[in-house]
Design an enzyme around this catalytic site. Structure first.
Site, mmCIF file in Angstrom:
data_model
loop_
_atom_site.group_PDB
_atom_site.id
_atom_site.type_symbol
_atom_site.label_atom_id
_atom_site.label_comp_id
_atom_site.label_asym_id
_atom_site.label_seq_id
_atom_site.Cartn_x
_atom_site.Cartn_y
_atom_site.Cartn_z
ATOM 1 N N THR A 11 -8.328 4.046 11.614
ATOM 2 C CA THR A 11 -8.816 4.750 10.333
ATOM 3 C C THR A 11 -9.135 6.259 10.736
ATOM 4 O O THR A 11 -9.271 6.585 11.642
ATOM 5 C CB THR A 11 -10.365 4.395 10.185
ATOM 6 O OG1 THR A 11 -11.215 4.447 11.076
ATOM 7 C CG2 THR A 11 -10.390 2.945 9.751
ATOM 8 N N ASN A 34 -10.283 9.547 10.284
ATOM 9 C CA ASN A 34 -11.530 10.173 10.005
ATOM 10 C C ASN A 34 -11.532 11.694 9.678
ATOM 11 O O ASN A 34 -10.838 12.412 10.307
ATOM 12 C CB ASN A 34 -12.462 9.981 11.330
ATOM 13 C CG ASN A 34 -12.840 8.665 11.625
ATOM 14 O OD1 ASN A 34 -12.003 7.912 12.209
ATOM 15 N ND2 ASN A 34 -13.609 8.022 11.058
ATOM 16 N N GLU A 40 -14.132 5.608 6.330
ATOM 17 C CA GLU A 40 -13.223 5.112 7.505
ATOM 18 C C GLU A 40 -11.947 4.727 6.479
ATOM 19 O O GLU A 40 -11.523 3.457 6.234
ATOM 20 C CB GLU A 40 -13.587 3.952 8.140
ATOM 21 C CG GLU A 40 -14.717 4.066 8.995
ATOM 22 C CD GLU A 40 -14.739 4.854 10.079
ATOM 23 O OE1 GLU A 40 -13.484 4.865 10.756
ATOM 24 O OE2 GLU A 40 -15.620 5.556 10.794
HETATM 25 P P1 ADP Z 1 -10.586 7.320 15.665
HETATM 26 O O1 ADP Z 1 -11.556 6.699 16.214
HETATM 27 O O2 ADP Z 1 -10.053 8.643 16.554
HETATM 28 O O3 ADP Z 1 -10.276 7.774 14.420
HETATM 29 P P2 ADP Z 1 -8.498 5.041 15.369
HETATM 30 O O4 ADP Z 1 -8.700 4.188 16.291
HETATM 31 O O5 ADP Z 1 -9.307 4.763 14.086
HETATM 32 O O6 ADP Z 1 -9.454 6.321 16.206
HETATM 33 O O7 ADP Z 1 -7.093 5.693 15.035
HETATM 34 C C1 ADP Z 1 -6.961 6.501 14.070
HETATM 35 C C2 ADP Z 1 -6.021 7.655 14.182
HETATM 36 O O8 ADP Z 1 -4.719 6.977 14.140
HETATM 37 C C3 ADP Z 1 -5.965 8.560 12.984
HETATM 38 O O9 ADP Z 1 -6.612 9.778 13.132
HETATM 39 C C4 ADP Z 1 -4.313 8.967 12.896
HETATM 40 O O10 ADP Z 1 -4.184 9.884 13.696
HETATM 41 C C5 ADP Z 1 -3.911 7.642 13.404
HETATM 42 N N1 ADP Z 1 -3.110 6.486 12.580
HETATM 43 C C6 ADP Z 1 -1.818 5.865 12.959
HETATM 44 N N2 ADP Z 1 -1.576 5.255 11.699
HETATM 45 C C7 ADP Z 1 -2.728 5.074 11.130
HETATM 46 C C8 ADP Z 1 -2.905 4.426 9.659
HETATM 47 N N3 ADP Z 1 -1.979 3.653 9.228
HETATM 48 N N4 ADP Z 1 -4.001 4.931 9.152
HETATM 49 C C9 ADP Z 1 -4.892 5.774 9.680
HETATM 50 N N5 ADP Z 1 -4.776 6.386 10.673
HETATM 51 C C10 ADP Z 1 -3.779 6.218 11.656
HETATM 52 MG MG MG Z 2 -11.063 6.138 13.034
#
Ligand code: ADP
Ligand code: MG
Length: 291
Positions: free
Chosen positions: A172, A174, A224
């Site tokens: 997600t 953020n 999210e």
């Molecule tokens: P965080 O806790 O830092 O948000 P996540 O595990 O939720 O980490 O991963 C989100 C990050 O992954 C986003 O900020 C983006 O850079 C990357 N990302 C890759 N593919 C997607 C997707 N399909 N949707 C959202 N974010 C994605």
């Molecule tokens: Mg996230």
């Protein structure tokens, strides 16, 4: 002070019941004058109520039953045939004491346990199912989604909790909570969907949750968004633009991670299908997503 925004779903509910000839009373612990000045800002609302009662028109305010008993009387109805929709604990008590059915829509989030005397506790007015109370059902749901007045948020993608992709396989992207603080207050928690734009990459379907993620017991309300596309790399720091166009369901808790993940995939399928419908697809071309 009187220009208070209506709750999401309030106008829809009032107009729906009015349209179907269901008599409605507005019964509040505020003074009659106060109620009048507040609803004056909502066009057409006053005409929808056949009865309006303030605290100053009965002996005792909520939690005493007086206001609802008087409302039923003026509506010419037996209280047992009335349905009260309440956001406060004293209001729920007043409705039950008057012998009505009561739906609680708690004004304070995460306080559901205080409202147990209500016949049903729902998260927001978007979740009312009139047919469960012998009233005409809403007809605006399309393919398990509820169109909402679209809203826009945007900003650079920041680091989140770092567990979206790690724990769930559902990343997600953020945004900083300060970029959408007012929207967070305004919009009930739950699962929504819409379009996401990354100006240097493209426009994608998106499903998102707003809330405290009960499964993880977060302390802060967040948004999210999961972009429904396989990216080969992360895009932290890039500008993300969202248009939220529809609602799917309230937030729910799950007993296992598997059932949570299964539900999120079900939400994804609902969103993916719905976004192809013309009424949602038309927002894909909104310049807000790409500029
Ligand atoms: P965080 O806790 O830092 O948000 P996540 O595990 O939720 O980490 O991963 C989100 C990050 O992954 C986003 O900020 C983006 O850079 C990357 N990302 C890759 N593919 C997607 C997707 N399909 N949707 C959202 N974010 C994605
Ligand atoms: Mg996230």
């Amino acid at each position: 002070m009187d220009k208070i925004k209506s709750l999401p779903g309030a106008s829809r509910l009032i107009r729906h019941l009015k349209c179907h000839g269901v008599p409605m009373a507005l019964a509040s612990n505020s003074s009659r004058a106060n109620i009048e000045s507040k609803i004056a800002h909502h066009k057409g609302w006053k005409e929808c109520f056949s009865v309006i009662i303030g605290r100053d028109e009965v002996a005792k305010g909520k939690p005493a039953p007086d206001i609802f008993l008087e409302a039923a009387k003026r509506l010419n109805k037996d209280p047992a045939d009335c349905l009260v929709i309440e956001d406060s604990v004293p209001g729920v008590m007043a409705g039950k004491a008057a012998g009505t059915k009561v739906i609680a829509v708690p004004s304070v989030p995460k306080q559901t346990h205080l409202y147990t005397s209500a016949d049903e506790v729902i998260n927001s007015l978007l979740d009312i199912r009139p047919e469960e109370w012998g009233l005409p059902p809403f007809q605006d749901w399309i393919e398990n989604t509820l169109p909402i007045d679209p809203w826009h948020i945007g900003g650079p993608v920041i680091k989140g909790f770092g567990r979206g992709s790690k724990v769930l396989g559902i990343p997600t992207a953020n945004l900083s909570a300060k970029d959408y603080a007012s929207e967070l207050v305004e919009h009930p928690s739950g699962v929504y969907f819409g379009w996401a734009g990354l100006p240097t990459r493209g426009v994608y379907k998106m499903v998102m949750s707003i809330g405290w993620n009960p499964f993880f017991d977060n302390k802060e309300k967040t948004i999210e968004p999961w972009l429904l596309h396989d990216f080969t790399e992360d895009f932290y720091g890039e500008e993300l633009r969202l248009i939220i166009v529809g609602y799917i369901r309230p937030e729910a808790n799950f007993t296992s991670l598997e059932s949570l993940v299964a539900k999120i995939h079900e939400d994804r399928e609902v969103a993916e299908r719905a976004l192809d419908l013309p009424s949602y697809a038309k927002f894909k071309g909104d310049p807000y997503l790409t500029k």
